[in-house]
Design a protein around this motif. Sequence first.
Motif, short mmCIF file in Angstrom:
data_model
loop_
_atom_site.label_atom_id
_atom_site.label_comp_id
_atom_site.label_asym_id
_atom_site.label_seq_id
_atom_site.Cartn_x
_atom_site.Cartn_y
_atom_site.Cartn_z
N GLY A 155 -1.69 -9.90 -0.43
CA GLY A 155 -0.27 -9.67 -0.67
C GLY A 155 0.13 -8.23 -0.43
N VAL A 156 -0.72 -7.31 -0.89
CA VAL A 156 -0.46 -5.89 -0.68
C VAL A 156 -0.55 -5.56 0.81
CG1 VAL A 156 -1.31 -3.56 -1.14
CG2 VAL A 156 -1.25 -5.25 -2.98
N LEU A 157 -1.58 -6.07 1.46
CA LEU A 157 -1.73 -5.83 2.89
C LEU A 157 -0.58 -6.43 3.69
CD1 LEU A 157 -5.57 -6.45 3.33
CD2 LEU A 157 -4.36 -4.26 3.24
N ALA A 158 -0.15 -7.62 3.31
CA ALA A 158 0.96 -8.27 4.01
C ALA A 158 2.26 -7.49 3.83
CB ALA A 158 1.13 -9.70 3.51
N SER A 159 2.46 -6.90 2.66
CA SER A 159 3.66 -6.08 2.45
C SER A 159 3.64 -4.87 3.39
CB SER A 159 3.73 -5.60 1.01
OG SER A 159 3.86 -6.68 0.14
N LEU A 160 2.49 -4.23 3.50
CA LEU A 160 2.37 -3.10 4.42
C LEU A 160 2.58 -3.53 5.86
CD1 LEU A 160 -0.68 -1.29 2.79
CD2 LEU A 160 1.73 -0.67 2.62
N GLU A 161 2.06 -4.71 6.22
CA GLU A 161 2.24 -5.21 7.58
C GLU A 161 3.69 -5.56 7.84
OE1 GLU A 161 -0.64 -8.32 7.46
OE2 GLU A 161 -2.17 -7.07 8.41
N ALA A 162 4.40 -6.07 6.83
CA ALA A 162 5.82 -6.38 7.01
C ALA A 162 6.60 -5.11 7.34
CB ALA A 162 6.38 -7.03 5.75
N TYR A 163 6.29 -4.02 6.65
CA TYR A 163 6.93 -2.74 6.97
C TYR A 163 6.56 -2.27 8.37
CZ TYR A 163 7.97 -2.46 2.00
OH TYR A 163 8.42 -2.72 0.74
N ARG A 164 5.28 -2.40 8.71
CA ARG A 164 4.84 -1.97 10.04
C ARG A 164 5.53 -2.77 11.13
NH1 ARG A 164 -1.10 -2.95 12.15
NH2 ARG A 164 -0.07 -4.86 12.70
N TYR A 165 5.58 -4.10 10.98
CA TYR A 165 6.26 -4.93 11.96
C TYR A 165 7.75 -4.62 12.02
CZ TYR A 165 2.09 -7.96 11.62
OH TYR A 165 0.82 -8.45 11.60
N GLY A 166 8.34 -4.36 10.86
CA GLY A 166 9.77 -4.10 10.80
C GLY A 166 10.19 -2.81 11.47
N PHE A 167 9.37 -1.79 11.35
CA PHE A 167 9.71 -0.49 11.93
C PHE A 167 9.10 -0.29 13.32
CE2 PHE A 167 10.48 0.52 7.41
CZ PHE A 167 11.79 0.95 7.54
N MET A 168 8.36 -1.26 13.83
CA MET A 168 7.78 -1.17 15.17
C MET A 168 8.89 -1.32 16.21
SD MET A 168 4.76 -3.57 16.77
CE MET A 168 3.52 -3.10 15.58
N SER A 169 8.84 -0.52 17.25
CA SER A 169 9.87 -0.63 18.29
C SER A 169 9.71 -1.95 19.03
CB SER A 169 9.76 0.54 19.26
OG SER A 169 8.61 0.39 20.06
N ALA A 170 10.80 -2.40 19.63
CA ALA A 170 10.78 -3.66 20.38
C ALA A 170 9.82 -3.58 21.57
CB ALA A 170 12.18 -4.03 20.83
N ASP A 171 9.72 -2.41 22.17
CA ASP A 171 8.81 -2.24 23.30
C ASP A 171 7.35 -2.33 22.86
OD1 ASP A 171 10.95 -1.91 25.03
OD2 ASP A 171 10.97 0.28 24.76
N ALA A 172 7.03 -1.69 21.75
CA ALA A 172 5.65 -1.76 21.24
C ALA A 172 5.32 -3.18 20.81
CB ALA A 172 5.49 -0.79 20.06
N TRP A 173 6.28 -3.87 20.21
CA TRP A 173 6.07 -5.27 19.81
C TRP A 173 5.79 -6.14 21.04
CZ3 TRP A 173 5.25 -7.94 15.46
CH2 TRP A 173 5.36 -9.31 15.53
N ALA A 174 6.60 -5.95 22.08
CA ALA A 174 6.44 -6.74 23.30
C ALA A 174 5.08 -6.48 23.94
CB ALA A 174 7.56 -6.42 24.28
N ALA A 175 4.65 -5.23 23.94
CA ALA A 175 3.36 -4.90 24.55
C ALA A 175 2.20 -5.49 23.76
CB ALA A 175 3.21 -3.38 24.65
N ARG A 176 2.32 -5.51 22.44
CA ARG A 176 1.19 -5.97 21.62
C ARG A 176 1.15 -7.49 21.45
NH1 ARG A 176 -2.64 -3.93 17.93
NH2 ARG A 176 -3.06 -5.40 16.26
N TYR A 177 2.30 -8.13 21.24
CA TYR A 177 2.30 -9.54 20.87
C TYR A 177 2.94 -10.47 21.88
CZ TYR A 177 0.89 -7.82 16.32
OH TYR A 177 0.22 -7.21 15.31
N ASN A 178 3.69 -9.96 22.85
CA ASN A 178 4.39 -10.83 23.79
C ASN A 178 3.99 -10.60 25.24
OD1 ASN A 178 5.82 -12.28 21.92
ND2 ASN A 178 7.62 -10.98 22.02
#
Length: 113
Positions: A53-76
């Motif tokens: 739960g603690v790790l997921a909260s940190l990941e939610a912040y990381r995913y939320g503040f990640m740029s759309a370009d970085a998201w696209a490069a990593r996951y899409n």
Amino acid sequence: MKQPIPASRLSRDQTRAVLLAALLGDFGLHHFYLGEPYLGMLYLLFCWTGVPGVLASLEAYRYGFMSADAWAARYNGGIPGRPVPRWLPIALFVVPLVVFVAILAAIGAGYDF
């Protein structure tokens, strides 16, 4: 016959991943959504400890503040998608903070939980 879509071509929505991590991250659902089943199984296996739960909260912040370009490069696979609304990661920080402050104020006022 319809061909299955390869995992590398799936479009993973950043906002959906943030919400899954924030709301159901204890059980690793965001990792299953992102195509990381081994991490999802680890989160599911240890969900009773509270650590996922603690790790997921940190990941939610990381995913939320990640740029759309970085998201696209990593996951899409480089395919851009919709960015996360700017209010969402801020709300994920402010709402628990307000609840925590309200609980502290209630304890300070003499309420016994």
